[in-house]
Design an enzyme around this catalytic site. Sequence first.
Site, PDB file in Angstrom:
ATOM      1  N   GLY A  12     -23.264 -55.428 -50.981  1.00 45.82           N
ATOM      2  CA  GLY A  12     -22.803 -54.553 -49.870  1.00 45.82           C
ATOM      3  C   GLY A  12     -21.987 -53.316 -50.362  1.00 45.82           C
ATOM      4  O   GLY A  12     -21.122 -52.813 -49.888  1.00 45.82           O
ATOM      5  N   TYR A 156     -15.552 -62.590 -35.013  1.00 45.88           N
ATOM      6  CA  TYR A 156     -15.438 -61.993 -36.189  1.00 45.88           C
ATOM      7  C   TYR A 156     -14.283 -62.476 -37.169  1.00 45.88           C
ATOM      8  O   TYR A 156     -14.530 -62.876 -38.255  1.00 45.88           O
ATOM      9  CB  TYR A 156     -15.374 -60.420 -36.324  1.00 45.88           C
ATOM     10  CG  TYR A 156     -14.943 -59.769 -37.478  1.00 45.88           C
ATOM     11  CD1 TYR A 156     -16.176 -59.527 -38.581  1.00 45.88           C
ATOM     12  CD2 TYR A 156     -13.652 -59.245 -37.827  1.00 45.88           C
ATOM     13  CE1 TYR A 156     -15.834 -58.862 -39.683  1.00 45.88           C
ATOM     14  CE2 TYR A 156     -13.686 -58.582 -39.082  1.00 45.88           C
ATOM     15  CZ  TYR A 156     -14.574 -58.216 -39.964  1.00 45.88           C
ATOM     16  OH  TYR A 156     -14.391 -57.568 -41.110  1.00 45.88           O
ATOM     17  N   LYS A 160     -14.355 -64.635 -40.940  1.00 51.40           N
ATOM     18  CA  LYS A 160     -13.202 -64.224 -41.726  1.00 51.40           C
ATOM     19  C   LYS A 160     -12.391 -65.518 -42.290  1.00 51.40           C
ATOM     20  O   LYS A 160     -11.720 -65.729 -43.150  1.00 51.40           O
ATOM     21  CB  LYS A 160     -12.632 -62.844 -41.760  1.00 51.40           C
ATOM     22  CG  LYS A 160     -13.673 -61.933 -41.488  1.00 51.40           C
ATOM     23  CD  LYS A 160     -14.614 -61.606 -42.725  1.00 51.40           C
ATOM     24  CE  LYS A 160     -15.322 -60.516 -42.994  1.00 51.40           C
ATOM     25  NZ  LYS A 160     -15.847 -60.097 -44.368  1.00 51.40           N
TER      26      LYS A 160
HETATM   27  P1  NAP Z   1     -19.660 -51.189 -43.996  1.00 53.95           P
HETATM   28  O1  NAP Z   1     -19.193 -49.536 -44.372  1.00 53.95           O
HETATM   29  O2  NAP Z   1     -20.253 -51.454 -42.910  1.00 53.95           O
HETATM   30  O3  NAP Z   1     -20.592 -51.579 -45.147  1.00 53.95           O
HETATM   31  C1  NAP Z   1     -21.295 -52.717 -45.119  1.00 53.95           C
HETATM   32  C2  NAP Z   1     -21.803 -53.044 -46.521  1.00 53.95           C
HETATM   33  O4  NAP Z   1     -22.439 -54.217 -46.281  1.00 53.95           O
HETATM   34  C3  NAP Z   1     -23.175 -52.241 -46.511  1.00 53.95           C
HETATM   35  O5  NAP Z   1     -23.337 -51.716 -47.906  1.00 53.95           O
HETATM   36  C4  NAP Z   1     -24.581 -52.843 -46.102  1.00 53.95           C
HETATM   37  O6  NAP Z   1     -25.680 -52.715 -46.808  1.00 53.95           O
HETATM   38  C5  NAP Z   1     -23.839 -54.370 -46.586  1.00 53.95           C
HETATM   39  N1  NAP Z   1     -24.569 -55.450 -45.855  1.00 53.95           N
HETATM   40  C6  NAP Z   1     -24.432 -55.832 -44.722  1.00 53.95           C
HETATM   41  N2  NAP Z   1     -25.181 -56.815 -44.383  1.00 53.95           N
HETATM   42  C7  NAP Z   1     -25.636 -57.391 -45.528  1.00 53.95           C
HETATM   43  C8  NAP Z   1     -26.557 -58.338 -46.280  1.00 53.95           C
HETATM   44  N3  NAP Z   1     -26.888 -59.156 -45.009  1.00 53.95           N
HETATM   45  N4  NAP Z   1     -27.153 -58.248 -47.460  1.00 53.95           N
HETATM   46  C9  NAP Z   1     -26.425 -57.200 -48.206  1.00 53.95           C
HETATM   47  N5  NAP Z   1     -25.775 -56.225 -47.822  1.00 53.95           N
HETATM   48  C10 NAP Z   1     -25.300 -56.169 -46.542  1.00 53.95           C
HETATM   49  O7  NAP Z   1     -18.539 -52.173 -44.026  1.00 53.95           O
HETATM   50  P2  NAP Z   1     -16.998 -51.866 -44.703  1.00 53.95           P
HETATM   51  O8  NAP Z   1     -16.004 -51.581 -43.804  1.00 53.95           O
HETATM   52  O9  NAP Z   1     -17.098 -51.521 -45.922  1.00 53.95           O
HETATM   53  O10 NAP Z   1     -16.583 -53.685 -45.050  1.00 53.95           O
HETATM   54  C11 NAP Z   1     -16.837 -54.358 -46.320  1.00 53.95           C
HETATM   55  C12 NAP Z   1     -16.193 -55.724 -46.267  1.00 53.95           C
HETATM   56  O11 NAP Z   1     -14.895 -55.445 -45.796  1.00 53.95           O
HETATM   57  C13 NAP Z   1     -16.922 -56.403 -45.014  1.00 53.95           C
HETATM   58  O12 NAP Z   1     -16.925 -57.726 -45.525  1.00 53.95           O
HETATM   59  C14 NAP Z   1     -15.888 -56.406 -43.798  1.00 53.95           C
HETATM   60  O13 NAP Z   1     -15.936 -57.499 -43.053  1.00 53.95           O
HETATM   61  C15 NAP Z   1     -14.728 -56.318 -44.626  1.00 53.95           C
HETATM   62  N6  NAP Z   1     -13.694 -55.723 -43.895  1.00 53.95           N
HETATM   63  C16 NAP Z   1     -13.493 -54.325 -43.524  1.00 53.95           C
HETATM   64  C17 NAP Z   1     -12.312 -53.699 -42.678  1.00 53.95           C
HETATM   65  C18 NAP Z   1     -12.622 -52.272 -42.323  1.00 53.95           C
HETATM   66  O14 NAP Z   1     -11.596 -51.925 -41.649  1.00 53.95           O
HETATM   67  N7  NAP Z   1     -13.546 -51.491 -42.634  1.00 53.95           N
HETATM   68  C19 NAP Z   1     -11.360 -54.676 -42.566  1.00 53.95           C
HETATM   69  C20 NAP Z   1     -11.279 -55.832 -42.977  1.00 53.95           C
HETATM   70  C21 NAP Z   1     -12.389 -56.332 -43.519  1.00 53.95           C
HETATM   71  P3  NAP Z   1     -26.677 -51.540 -46.102  1.00 53.95           P
HETATM   72  O15 NAP Z   1     -25.700 -50.073 -46.548  1.00 53.95           O
HETATM   73  O16 NAP Z   1     -27.796 -51.327 -47.453  1.00 53.95           O
HETATM   74  O17 NAP Z   1     -27.082 -51.919 -44.727  1.00 53.95           O
END
Ligand code: NAP
Length: 258
Positions: A12, A156, A160
Amino acid sequence: MNLKGRTALVTGASRGIGRAIALRLAREEAVVAVNYHHRATEAENVVALIHQQSGRALAVQADVGDAAQVRAMVKLITCELGPIDILVNNAGVFAKGDLADFDYTQMEAMRRTNVDGLVHVTRAVSDGMKLRGFGRIVNLTSVAAHGTALSGTTFYAATKAAVIALTRRFALELGLHGITVNAVAPGFIPTDITTGGRSPAEAQATIDAMAARAMVRRTGLPEDIANAVAFLVSPESGFITAQTLTVDGGRMDYIAHP
Ligand code: NAP
Protein backbone atom coordinates in the site's frame (compact mmCIF):
# COMPACT_ATOMS: atom_id res chain seq x y z
CA MET A 1 20.61 4.25 10.52
CA ASN A 2 21.46 3.03 7.03
CA LEU A 3 19.70 0.34 5.00
CA LYS A 4 22.20 -0.04 2.17
CA GLY A 5 22.15 -3.58 0.79
CA ARG A 6 18.64 -4.28 2.08
CA THR A 7 15.52 -4.83 0.01
CA ALA A 8 12.21 -3.63 1.44
CA LEU A 9 8.62 -4.34 0.45
CA VAL A 10 6.09 -1.71 1.52
CA THR A 11 2.48 -2.73 0.90
CA GLY A 12 0.00 0.00 0.00
CA ALA A 13 2.80 2.41 -0.89
CA SER A 14 1.05 4.33 -3.70
CA ARG A 15 -0.17 7.07 -1.33
CA GLY A 16 -0.54 8.21 2.26
CA ILE A 17 1.57 6.65 4.97
CA GLY A 18 2.91 3.81 2.79
CA ARG A 19 4.22 6.32 0.24
CA ALA A 20 6.08 8.22 2.99
CA ILE A 21 7.53 4.96 4.32
CA ALA A 22 8.75 3.91 0.86
CA LEU A 23 10.43 7.30 0.33
CA ARG A 24 11.96 7.24 3.83
CA LEU A 25 13.44 3.75 3.45
CA ALA A 26 14.80 4.69 0.01
CA ARG A 27 16.44 7.73 1.61
CA GLU A 28 18.24 5.27 3.89
CA GLU A 29 19.43 3.52 0.70
CA ALA A 30 17.15 0.48 0.82
CA VAL A 31 15.96 -0.89 -2.51
CA VAL A 32 12.17 -0.55 -2.33
CA ALA A 33 9.26 -2.52 -3.81
CA VAL A 34 6.26 -0.16 -3.95
CA ASN A 35 3.13 -2.31 -3.75
CA TYR A 36 -0.25 -0.93 -4.80
CA HIS A 37 -3.74 -2.23 -5.40
CA HIS A 38 -5.48 0.03 -7.97
CA ARG A 39 -3.44 3.23 -8.31
CA ALA A 40 -0.61 2.37 -10.72
CA THR A 41 0.14 5.99 -11.68
CA GLU A 42 0.58 7.04 -8.05
CA ALA A 43 2.86 4.05 -7.40
CA GLU A 44 4.94 4.84 -10.51
CA ASN A 45 5.26 8.43 -9.23
CA VAL A 46 6.72 7.14 -5.96
CA VAL A 47 9.19 5.01 -7.94
CA ALA A 48 10.10 8.02 -10.12
CA LEU A 49 10.80 10.12 -7.01
CA ILE A 50 13.09 7.39 -5.65
CA HIS A 51 14.90 7.15 -9.00
CA GLN A 52 15.37 10.94 -8.99
CA GLN A 53 17.21 10.55 -5.68
CA SER A 54 19.45 7.87 -7.29
CA GLY A 55 17.61 5.06 -5.49
CA ARG A 56 16.30 1.77 -6.82
CA ALA A 57 12.59 0.89 -6.72
CA LEU A 58 9.91 -1.07 -8.50
CA ALA A 59 6.12 -0.67 -8.50
CA VAL A 60 4.32 -3.99 -8.03
CA GLN A 61 0.59 -4.55 -8.26
CA ALA A 62 -1.05 -7.10 -5.96
CA ASP A 63 -4.15 -7.33 -3.83
CA VAL A 64 -2.70 -8.36 -0.46
CA GLY A 65 -5.96 -10.13 0.34
CA ASP A 66 -5.28 -12.64 -2.44
CA ALA A 67 -2.63 -15.19 -1.39
CA ALA A 68 -1.80 -16.26 -4.98
CA GLN A 69 -1.27 -12.65 -6.09
CA VAL A 70 0.93 -12.06 -3.05
CA ARG A 71 3.11 -15.10 -3.83
CA ALA A 72 3.50 -13.94 -7.44
CA MET A 73 4.42 -10.43 -6.22
CA VAL A 74 7.10 -11.75 -3.85
CA LYS A 75 8.53 -13.96 -6.62
CA LEU A 76 8.71 -10.98 -8.98
CA ILE A 77 10.37 -8.73 -6.38
CA THR A 78 12.91 -11.43 -5.51
CA CYS A 79 13.82 -11.85 -9.21
CA GLU A 80 13.99 -8.12 -9.95
CA LEU A 81 15.34 -6.60 -6.74
CA GLY A 82 16.67 -9.50 -4.64
CA PRO A 83 15.40 -11.30 -1.53
CA ILE A 84 13.18 -9.27 0.78
CA ASP A 85 14.86 -8.32 4.08
CA ILE A 86 12.31 -5.74 5.27
CA LEU A 87 8.55 -6.02 5.12
CA VAL A 88 6.18 -3.20 6.05
CA ASN A 89 2.59 -4.43 6.17
CA ASN A 90 0.98 -1.05 5.62
CA ALA A 91 -1.91 -1.70 3.21
CA GLY A 92 -5.17 -1.07 5.00
CA VAL A 93 -8.78 -0.06 4.52
CA PHE A 94 -11.38 1.55 6.76
CA ALA A 95 -15.16 1.21 6.80
CA LYS A 96 -17.22 3.24 9.26
CA GLY A 97 -19.37 1.28 11.66
CA ASP A 98 -20.40 0.74 15.27
CA LEU A 99 -22.61 -1.87 16.94
CA ALA A 100 -25.88 -0.20 15.87
CA ASP A 101 -25.01 -0.22 12.18
CA PHE A 102 -22.81 -3.34 11.92
CA ASP A 103 -22.42 -4.46 8.33
CA TYR A 104 -20.90 -7.90 7.89
CA THR A 105 -19.84 -7.24 4.27
CA GLN A 106 -17.80 -4.21 5.33
CA MET A 107 -16.28 -6.14 8.21
CA GLU A 108 -15.27 -8.93 5.83
CA ALA A 109 -13.67 -6.44 3.43
CA MET A 110 -11.66 -4.85 6.24
CA ARG A 111 -10.60 -8.20 7.65
CA ARG A 112 -9.57 -9.43 4.20
CA THR A 113 -7.05 -6.60 3.72
CA ASN A 114 -6.09 -5.56 7.25
CA VAL A 115 -5.71 -9.04 8.74
CA ASP A 116 -5.62 -11.74 6.03
CA GLY A 117 -3.47 -9.50 3.82
CA LEU A 118 -0.88 -9.12 6.57
CA VAL A 119 -0.82 -12.90 7.09
CA HIS A 120 -0.46 -13.65 3.35
CA VAL A 121 2.46 -11.27 2.85
CA THR A 122 4.22 -12.31 6.05
CA ARG A 123 3.91 -15.99 5.06
CA ALA A 124 5.22 -15.24 1.57
CA VAL A 125 8.39 -13.49 2.78
CA SER A 126 9.21 -15.20 6.08
CA ASP A 127 10.62 -18.47 4.65
CA GLY A 128 13.26 -16.51 2.74
CA MET A 129 14.05 -14.41 5.82
CA LYS A 130 14.45 -17.60 7.87
CA LEU A 131 16.87 -19.06 5.32
CA ARG A 132 19.00 -15.91 5.49
CA GLY A 133 18.67 -15.60 9.27
CA PHE A 134 17.57 -11.96 9.08
CA GLY A 135 14.35 -10.04 8.75
CA ARG A 136 12.57 -6.90 9.90
CA ILE A 137 8.77 -6.81 9.81
CA VAL A 138 6.65 -3.82 10.82
CA ASN A 139 2.85 -3.95 10.85
CA LEU A 140 0.57 -0.90 10.76
CA THR A 141 -2.02 -1.08 13.49
CA SER A 142 -3.88 1.96 14.88
CA VAL A 143 -4.61 3.78 18.13
CA ALA A 144 -8.17 2.56 17.49
CA ALA A 145 -6.93 -0.85 18.62
CA HIS A 146 -5.93 0.61 22.00
CA GLY A 147 -9.47 1.95 22.40
CA THR A 148 -9.84 5.54 21.27
CA ALA A 149 -13.24 7.13 21.69
CA LEU A 150 -13.73 8.13 18.03
CA SER A 151 -17.14 6.92 16.88
CA GLY A 152 -17.46 4.77 13.77
CA THR A 153 -14.20 2.92 14.34
CA THR A 154 -15.47 -0.08 16.33
CA PHE A 155 -14.94 -2.85 13.77
CA TYR A 156 -11.89 -1.24 12.19
CA ALA A 157 -10.47 -1.27 15.73
CA ALA A 158 -11.17 -5.00 15.93
CA THR A 159 -9.13 -5.66 12.77
CA LYS A 160 -6.31 -3.50 14.11
CA ALA A 161 -6.38 -5.27 17.49
CA ALA A 162 -5.86 -8.49 15.53
CA VAL A 163 -2.77 -6.87 13.98
CA ILE A 164 -1.29 -6.33 17.46
CA ALA A 165 -2.02 -9.93 18.47
CA LEU A 166 -0.47 -11.26 15.24
CA THR A 167 2.57 -9.02 15.69
CA ARG A 168 3.32 -10.59 19.06
CA ARG A 169 2.62 -14.16 17.89
CA PHE A 170 4.74 -13.80 14.72
CA ALA A 171 7.54 -12.23 16.77
CA LEU A 172 7.45 -15.30 19.02
CA GLU A 173 7.55 -17.70 16.06
CA LEU A 174 10.20 -15.89 14.04
CA GLY A 175 12.55 -14.47 16.68
CA LEU A 176 14.88 -17.48 16.74
CA HIS A 177 15.50 -16.96 13.02
CA GLY A 178 16.83 -13.43 13.48
CA ILE A 179 13.55 -11.83 12.46
CA THR A 180 11.98 -9.02 14.50
CA VAL A 181 8.27 -8.22 14.24
CA ASN A 182 6.88 -4.95 15.60
CA ALA A 183 3.86 -2.75 15.06
CA VAL A 184 3.36 1.00 14.75
CA ALA A 185 0.08 2.49 15.95
CA PRO A 186 -0.53 5.85 14.27
CA GLY A 187 -2.85 8.46 15.68
CA PHE A 188 -4.81 10.68 13.29
CA ILE A 189 -2.94 11.31 10.03
CA PRO A 190 -4.84 13.25 7.33
CA THR A 191 -4.76 10.92 4.31
CA ASP A 192 -7.43 9.49 2.01
CA ILE A 193 -8.43 6.93 4.66
CA THR A 194 -9.33 9.65 7.18
CA THR A 195 -10.41 12.61 5.06
CA GLY A 196 -11.52 10.98 1.79
CA GLY A 197 -15.15 11.54 0.85
CA ARG A 198 -15.43 14.73 2.95
CA SER A 199 -15.64 18.30 1.70
CA PRO A 200 -12.52 20.43 2.41
CA ALA A 201 -14.45 22.22 5.20
CA GLU A 202 -15.55 18.92 6.78
CA ALA A 203 -12.04 17.51 6.50
CA GLN A 204 -10.56 20.61 8.16
CA ALA A 205 -13.13 20.44 10.97
CA THR A 206 -12.15 16.80 11.61
CA ILE A 207 -8.45 17.68 11.55
CA ASP A 208 -9.01 20.52 14.04
CA ALA A 209 -11.06 18.27 16.32
CA MET A 210 -8.45 15.52 16.25
CA ALA A 211 -5.60 17.99 16.81
CA ALA A 212 -7.37 19.17 19.97
CA ARG A 213 -7.34 15.57 21.27
CA ALA A 214 -3.53 15.30 21.01
CA MET A 215 -1.15 16.59 23.68
CA VAL A 216 1.01 18.19 20.98
CA ARG A 217 -2.14 19.85 19.53
CA ARG A 218 -1.62 18.75 15.97
CA THR A 219 -2.45 15.81 13.75
CA GLY A 220 0.35 13.67 12.39
CA LEU A 221 2.16 13.69 9.09
CA PRO A 222 2.79 10.51 7.10
CA GLU A 223 6.48 11.26 7.68
CA ASP A 224 5.97 11.02 11.48
CA ILE A 225 4.96 7.40 10.97
CA ALA A 226 7.68 6.74 8.39
CA ASN A 227 10.31 7.89 10.90
CA ALA A 228 9.08 5.36 13.46
CA VAL A 229 9.08 2.56 10.87
CA ALA A 230 12.60 3.48 9.73
CA PHE A 231 13.78 3.21 13.34
CA LEU A 232 12.22 -0.23 13.81
CA VAL A 233 13.68 -1.70 10.60
CA SER A 234 17.16 -0.28 11.22
CA PRO A 235 20.13 -2.51 12.07
CA GLU A 236 20.23 -0.85 15.51
CA SER A 237 16.75 -2.18 16.44
CA GLY A 238 17.62 -5.88 16.47
CA PHE A 239 16.79 -6.27 20.19
CA ILE A 240 13.33 -4.74 19.83
CA THR A 241 10.57 -7.18 18.96
CA ALA A 242 6.90 -7.93 19.73
CA GLN A 243 6.33 -4.24 20.51
CA THR A 244 3.74 -1.71 19.44
CA LEU A 245 5.12 1.80 19.08
CA THR A 246 2.32 4.34 19.42
CA VAL A 247 2.89 7.49 17.37
CA ASP A 248 -0.14 9.64 18.13
CA GLY A 249 1.11 12.99 19.49
CA GLY A 250 -0.28 11.97 22.88
CA ARG A 251 -3.94 11.27 22.14
CA MET A 252 -6.09 12.02 25.18
CA ASP A 253 -9.36 10.36 24.20
CA TYR A 254 -8.63 6.77 25.14
CA ILE A 255 -11.56 4.92 26.66
CA ALA A 256 -10.90 4.89 30.38
CA HIS A 257 -11.91 2.19 32.82
CA PRO A 258 -12.00 3.46 36.40
P1 NAP B 1 -4.62 5.42 2.42
O1 NAP B 1 -4.10 6.78 2.15
O2 NAP B 1 -6.07 5.14 2.19
O3 NAP B 1 -3.74 4.39 1.56
C1 NAP B 1 -4.05 3.03 1.58
C2 NAP B 1 -3.02 2.27 0.77
O4 NAP B 1 -3.33 0.87 0.90
C3 NAP B 1 -3.05 2.59 -0.72
O5 NAP B 1 -1.73 2.56 -1.21
C4 NAP B 1 -3.86 1.43 -1.32
O6 NAP B 1 -3.51 1.10 -2.67
C5 NAP B 1 -3.42 0.30 -0.40
N1 NAP B 1 -4.35 -0.83 -0.36
C6 NAP B 1 -5.62 -0.86 0.08
N2 NAP B 1 -6.13 -2.10 -0.06
C7 NAP B 1 -5.15 -2.87 -0.59
C8 NAP B 1 -5.06 -4.22 -0.98
N3 NAP B 1 -6.09 -5.06 -0.83
N4 NAP B 1 -3.88 -4.66 -1.51
C9 NAP B 1 -2.83 -3.81 -1.66
N5 NAP B 1 -2.86 -2.52 -1.31
C10 NAP B 1 -4.00 -2.05 -0.79
O7 NAP B 1 -4.34 4.99 3.93
P2 NAP B 1 -3.22 5.49 4.98
O8 NAP B 1 -3.82 6.51 5.84
O9 NAP B 1 -1.95 5.77 4.28
O10 NAP B 1 -3.09 4.18 5.90
C11 NAP B 1 -1.98 3.30 5.83
C12 NAP B 1 -2.07 2.33 6.98
O11 NAP B 1 -2.03 3.04 8.23
C13 NAP B 1 -3.35 1.51 7.01
O12 NAP B 1 -3.08 0.20 7.45
C14 NAP B 1 -4.22 2.24 8.03
O13 NAP B 1 -5.18 1.41 8.61
C15 NAP B 1 -3.16 2.67 9.01
N6 NAP B 1 -3.55 3.82 9.85
C16 NAP B 1 -3.82 5.04 9.30
C17 NAP B 1 -4.18 6.10 10.12
C18 NAP B 1 -4.47 7.48 9.60
O14 NAP B 1 -4.90 8.32 10.41
N7 NAP B 1 -4.28 7.76 8.32
C19 NAP B 1 -4.27 5.90 11.52
C20 NAP B 1 -4.01 4.65 12.04
C21 NAP B 1 -3.63 3.62 11.20
P3 NAP B 1 -4.19 1.88 -3.95
O15 NAP B 1 -3.79 3.32 -3.83
O16 NAP B 1 -3.60 1.23 -5.15
O17 NAP B 1 -5.66 1.68 -3.80
